[in-house]
Write a protein that holds these residues in place. Sequence first.
Motif, PDB file in Angstrom:
ATOM      1  N   UNK A 147       1.057  -1.061   0.072  1.00  0.00           N
ATOM      2  CA  UNK A 147       0.177   0.428  -0.481  1.00  0.00           C
ATOM      3  C   UNK A 147       0.780   1.078   0.312  1.00  0.00           C
ATOM      4  N   UNK A 148       2.136   1.298   0.429  1.00  0.00           N
ATOM      5  CA  UNK A 148       2.941   2.131   0.759  1.00  0.00           C
ATOM      6  C   UNK A 148       3.610   2.855  -0.448  1.00  0.00           C
ATOM      7  N   UNK A 149       3.612   1.970  -1.263  1.00  0.00           N
ATOM      8  CA  UNK A 149       4.767   2.075  -2.228  1.00  0.00           C
ATOM      9  C   UNK A 149       3.773   2.052  -3.582  1.00  0.00           C
ATOM     10  N   UNK A 150       2.369   1.948  -3.871  1.00  0.00           N
ATOM     11  CA  UNK A 150       1.612   2.028  -4.630  1.00  0.00           C
ATOM     12  C   UNK A 150       0.894   0.820  -5.410  1.00  0.00           C
ATOM     13  N   UNK A 155      -6.903   2.429  -0.265  1.00  0.00           N
ATOM     14  CA  UNK A 155      -8.509   1.513   0.457  1.00  0.00           C
ATOM     15  C   UNK A 155      -8.174   0.476   0.542  1.00  0.00           C
ATOM     16  N   UNK A 156      -6.747  -0.318   0.303  1.00  0.00           N
ATOM     17  CA  UNK A 156      -7.027  -1.476   0.415  1.00  0.00           C
ATOM     18  C   UNK A 156      -7.228  -2.101   1.399  1.00  0.00           C
ATOM     19  N   UNK A 157      -8.032  -3.392   2.361  1.00  0.00           N
ATOM     20  CA  UNK A 157      -8.748  -3.902   3.160  1.00  0.00           C
ATOM     21  C   UNK A 157      -7.557  -4.959   4.020  1.00  0.00           C
ATOM     22  N   UNK A 158      -6.332  -4.317   4.391  1.00  0.00           N
ATOM     23  CA  UNK A 158      -5.430  -4.916   4.798  1.00  0.00           C
ATOM     24  C   UNK A 158      -5.561  -5.510   5.409  1.00  0.00           C
ATOM     25  N   UNK A 159      -6.215  -5.812   6.508  1.00  0.00           N
ATOM     26  CA  UNK A 159      -6.729  -7.174   7.760  1.00  0.00           C
ATOM     27  C   UNK A 159      -7.138  -8.182   6.925  1.00  0.00           C
ATOM     28  N   UNK A 160      -8.225  -8.053   6.316  1.00  0.00           N
ATOM     29  CA  UNK A 160      -8.813  -8.769   4.754  1.00  0.00           C
ATOM     30  C   UNK A 160      -8.084  -9.661   4.334  1.00  0.00           C
TER      31      UNK A 160
END
Length: 209
Positions: A147-150, A155-160
């Motif tokens: 997510x940090x590097x694109x 909006x990504x649900x990281x936990x999911x």
Amino acid sequence: MPRTGRPRSFNRDEAVVAAMILFWDYGFESTSLAQLRAAMGDISAASFYAAFESKEMLFREVVNHYISTYGQVSESFRDTSITSKEAIEQGLRRSAQMQTEKSHPLGCLLVLSDVSCSPEHKHIREMLSKEREKVRSWLHDCIDRAVANGELPDSTDVAMLVTLFDTFLRGISTQARDNVPYESIDSAINQLMSVWEILSVKPSAQETV
């Protein structure tokens, strides 16, 4: 106080590997001291306790040995020299390969060893849970990096995604024990990673489809 006695008449490293195979195959609770001593070179009870103090202490040593050898397949999740997608994909494939390899018990020792632990061995389950949590944290860091590097949108649900990949990773153990071949699991990984491709599409691009 440390135990004393006659010098050990067995190779400790080989004994730990033999014990690992038993724990991996039968789990912590179902593996008896008699089985362990026989597999470790028919050592006496005195030699066993002098070397390892207890079945639990031996198991802890076995877990550390497993993590430093077979468990290294999960290290791919921490590889920042490649994209996060590649890191996760490599980790899943390497784990599937290892868990389906028939030169040792099938599945993952960290998943299978505490499946049937009774309440008095709750601490064993907690110990293995902490080891599995480490791998989950690596997955979380890996996806955060994406997510940090694109690689993935904000909006990504990281936990999911962590739950998705970790659930698949842990499920490989039961598939392997049921003799599902590596090729089938590898094909499933292809489909699983298609989720990443869908999520990596920028919102603006999705709207024009």
